[in-house]
Motif scaffolding. Sequence first.
Motif, short mmCIF file in Angstrom:
data_model
loop_
_atom_site.label_atom_id
_atom_site.label_comp_id
_atom_site.label_asym_id
_atom_site.label_seq_id
_atom_site.Cartn_x
_atom_site.Cartn_y
_atom_site.Cartn_z
N GLU A 1 42.51 -28.78 -1.12
CA GLU A 1 42.00 -28.21 0.12
C GLU A 1 42.96 -27.20 0.75
OE1 GLU A 1 40.03 -32.07 -0.65
OE2 GLU A 1 42.14 -31.47 -0.49
N LYS A 2 44.24 -27.43 0.64
CA LYS A 2 45.20 -26.56 1.32
C LYS A 2 45.13 -25.12 0.79
CE LYS A 2 49.90 -26.75 3.09
NZ LYS A 2 51.15 -27.54 3.13
N ILE A 3 45.11 -24.96 -0.51
CA ILE A 3 45.02 -23.63 -1.11
C ILE A 3 43.63 -23.04 -0.90
CG2 ILE A 3 45.05 -22.39 -3.30
CD1 ILE A 3 47.36 -24.17 -4.17
N ALA A 4 42.60 -23.88 -0.99
CA ALA A 4 41.24 -23.38 -0.78
C ALA A 4 41.06 -22.87 0.65
CB ALA A 4 40.24 -24.49 -1.08
N LEU A 5 41.66 -23.54 1.63
CA LEU A 5 41.57 -23.08 3.01
C LEU A 5 42.27 -21.73 3.20
CD1 LEU A 5 41.99 -26.30 5.18
CD2 LEU A 5 40.06 -24.72 5.20
N TYR A 6 43.37 -21.52 2.49
CA TYR A 6 44.04 -20.21 2.58
C TYR A 6 43.12 -19.10 2.10
CZ TYR A 6 46.73 -16.24 0.94
OH TYR A 6 47.17 -14.96 0.68
N PHE A 7 42.49 -19.31 0.93
CA PHE A 7 41.62 -18.25 0.40
C PHE A 7 40.36 -18.11 1.24
CE2 PHE A 7 44.19 -18.87 -3.45
CZ PHE A 7 44.44 -17.55 -3.77
N ALA A 8 39.87 -19.21 1.82
CA ALA A 8 38.72 -19.11 2.72
C ALA A 8 39.08 -18.29 3.96
CB ALA A 8 38.25 -20.51 3.12
N TRP A 9 40.27 -18.55 4.52
CA TRP A 9 40.70 -17.80 5.69
C TRP A 9 40.94 -16.33 5.35
CZ3 TRP A 9 45.58 -15.45 6.40
CH2 TRP A 9 45.78 -14.89 7.67
N LEU A 10 41.57 -16.06 4.21
CA LEU A 10 41.83 -14.68 3.81
C LEU A 10 40.53 -13.92 3.59
CD1 LEU A 10 43.77 -12.44 2.99
CD2 LEU A 10 43.88 -13.44 0.70
N GLY A 11 39.56 -14.55 2.95
CA GLY A 11 38.27 -13.90 2.75
C GLY A 11 37.52 -13.68 4.05
N TRP B 1 35.63 -8.02 -7.48
CA TRP B 1 36.19 -7.71 -6.17
C TRP B 1 35.14 -7.73 -5.06
CZ3 TRP B 1 34.45 -3.56 -3.30
CH2 TRP B 1 33.69 -2.62 -3.98
N TYR B 2 33.89 -7.52 -5.38
CA TYR B 2 32.84 -7.46 -4.36
C TYR B 2 32.03 -8.75 -4.30
CZ TYR B 2 29.81 -6.51 -8.38
OH TYR B 2 29.16 -6.59 -9.58
N LYS B 3 32.41 -9.78 -5.04
CA LYS B 3 31.66 -11.04 -5.08
C LYS B 3 32.26 -12.05 -4.10
CE LYS B 3 28.86 -9.91 -8.49
NZ LYS B 3 27.38 -9.81 -8.30
N TYR B 4 31.40 -13.00 -3.68
CA TYR B 4 31.89 -14.10 -2.87
C TYR B 4 32.89 -14.94 -3.67
CZ TYR B 4 27.95 -13.24 0.33
OH TYR B 4 27.06 -12.69 1.21
N GLN B 5 33.84 -15.50 -2.97
CA GLN B 5 34.80 -16.39 -3.63
C GLN B 5 34.15 -17.76 -3.88
OE1 GLN B 5 39.17 -15.93 -2.43
NE2 GLN B 5 38.11 -15.60 -0.49
N PRO B 6 34.33 -18.35 -5.07
CA PRO B 6 33.80 -19.71 -5.33
C PRO B 6 34.71 -20.77 -4.70
CG PRO B 6 34.92 -18.89 -7.27
CD PRO B 6 34.96 -17.76 -6.27
N LEU B 7 34.59 -20.95 -3.39
CA LEU B 7 35.53 -21.80 -2.65
C LEU B 7 35.47 -23.25 -3.11
CD1 LEU B 7 35.10 -20.33 0.95
CD2 LEU B 7 36.94 -19.90 -0.69
N ASP B 8 34.28 -23.75 -3.45
CA ASP B 8 34.19 -25.14 -3.91
C ASP B 8 34.93 -25.34 -5.22
OD1 ASP B 8 32.72 -26.01 -1.76
OD2 ASP B 8 30.78 -25.62 -2.70
#
Length: 806
Positions: A253-263, A238-245
């Motif tokens: 890209e569409k789902i990755a952008l959602y999690f990038a924006w949420l984070g 829960w405290y780690k960076y998300q592995p966006l790549d």
Amino acid sequence: KQLFCLPYTDYTVTLDVCSIARGKGRGEAEEVEEVQAAQEESRSEKRKAQLARWRDKFIQNIQSAGLLLEKVQLVKKTVHYLKLSAPWDVLVYYAEELCLRAPLQAQPHPDFNTSAQILQKLYVPNIMADSVPNRPVDYYTCAFRKSKMEKFLGSEDHENYFTNTQRHRIVYEILARTVYGKRKRAEVGVARLLNEGAFKAAFPLHEGPFELPGFDLPPDQLNKRQVLYHYWARWSKWYKYQPLDHIREYFGEKIALYFAWLGFYTAWLLPAAIVGTFVFVSGIMTMSSNTPAKEICESGGRYLMCPLCETCKPWNMSDICPMAQVGYLFDHPGTVFFSIFMSFWAVTFLEYWKRKNATLAHHWDCMDFHEEEEPPRPEFAAMAPAMEENPVTGVKEPYFPEKARISRMLTGSMVIVIMVRLCVVMIFLVTVIIYRSIVSVMMYETGSSVLRTQAGNIANISSSMVNLALILLMGQVYTALAEQLTKWEMHRTQTQYEDAFTFKVFIFQFVNFYSSPFYVMQSCNTGHCLHILSCCVCYPCMLICSKVKAWRQKKALSSVKKAQSGLEPQRWEQDYELIECEGLFDEYLEIVLQFGFITIFVAAFPLAPLFALLNNWAEVRLDAHKFVCEYRRPVAERAQNIGVWFIILEALSHVSVLVNAFLIAFTSDFLPRLLYQYKFDNDLHGYVNFTLAYAPPSYNYSSHGMCRYKAFRDDNGNYTLVYWELLAVRLGFIIAFEHVVFFVLRVIDWMVPDVPESLELKIKRERYLAKQALADNQEALLVSGRMAHSPGQCTQRRPHPLLPSL
């Protein structure tokens, strides 16, 4: 590689069902029922036969399009599976057709985490960093061209050259274009077959199980799904960076952008939560020094208040002592500062998200993904009444007249407005008028002075629960209507379709979810009722962000799983038992509504950002677990940004400035106290008496003496000079607040560039490499200019013998 799976039911078609043996002595009614049952059965069998013919024609056409098929016939099971894969020639053809990006030169991975850069400069250990194995290589890229195959890295490795997400995209494009019936009837594409029932589902396969093996395995040997589960979807991360790549490589890209924006949004909530908590704590610490609350609590029977109804008795202001003390927590000078802070916070957050979005879009090769590059939706291509020449490409494409589309959109907008008004009237008729009246009467009849004085507050809080239940019920009906209207409007691309549908549904949700706080705000014309509004804001906000949806997902998962007997189920069977992924609309809607609550009504509840932060920390892991473990793998989609949601966020941030100005001016005691301090007493002694008026002599209440009520009126019921002075102060505050905030916001917009300078340099470098790779005159238009996208670059499409001309 097996890429896609199409489960279907193998119907046993029997058409000879019309001959029915009728025994002697049967009544006429029984014979009629038998005939009707036979007719129903006959229609059902004919329908099954039609679906079987469509399915066979569809399978034949996708084979002709070049896909490889493998049918899995399972004994004693009604569901069979059709596994699809794409050979090299098909991949190359559609890679150029769909303008997929190809690697030219590897480059070092950029560091997108600002916090990591700051901690590194301060030489502070970063506990949020995590070493995730098999990070995808970052490349300079350009649009793929078969004629320039030797210029691209790794083109000799046919097995691994195209990523799995690129293969999924190609296979689904073929499935979406393939004709199975009459094109004029829009009998095109797998989506229509799914709606008709010819296939049970259509989904790409997960890359193995997500559970970690029971034996020790080097991290770099885990499959991509196991990597996402172990390093992202678990609660311990829960405290780690998300592995966006890694997310982008697996889901697109569409789902990755959602999690990038949420984070990114969750990280920006941290300073807002700290400031909001400090404001709330400061209210608790200064509560004992609140002179107006002291005067109310120590007044005894000094202030005899007028009855709240014709049959009610008068009451003493000292009865509301606890509520006056609690109300100070949500209505003190700190809340004014916090409202201004959150106005700046919202717009600054959006400005920096634009920079983050531009960096990710370039890093993920979708900065040049425009609508001109998108193919028309298969439904649009099938139902368009004419073919017209594209003025950019010169190729004939399906065409729908713009005037007709605008006319349909205007008609649909009128239907939406009528539907929204109908829903609001129905909801408020039940929750505000009927429900609140009943609850208020019940509170008055109890005989308790506390319940009588707080009847309105109790009705407000409980009616918000009923209000939310009705909103969810009406939302189902409204969403179905919005979907049909959006299809009828004939939008050319999937992006246009999704944006139009999103906007329609959000308008409904905005009006309904925010209507209760607005109603409370306008009904509190006497001020000092932010504590009531805080209840209306806090409850729906927390309920929307609750984990009820996660519980529903688990329940749905348990209902679709089947008991496996005999051999262990195969990969495609296990994936079919998972829940269908229905897109990101609900996830975006939940968080955007939350953003609206914490920005528009933040003056009413300073702890809202803190609760939103805690919720979003859980939301990231819950959504990650759903996508990795519980959902079927969705088709990877490209996206340049978060779409129409960013426009909605910008609108909410601007609305929040105006609403907070009105909240402070008309529902808070901040300005009346300020005026009293300036004119009479800086310590607010006598402020309570200042805000109360005497009932007019015409008011028949002589048996109990003269009663008081909250207003700035004289003994005859007319407004006093103080009322007009206060009104002028309120209007002046709104104008000053709005002008100052919007001016500073424009300055922030001007000072923060949308594209960082370092990114501009990378773009120039990539354009140079693309020119070097595609350096001949006849290929000049194929250069991938990320900053200045050539319209004809990727819109020239070659016809396919069995697919619609898109």
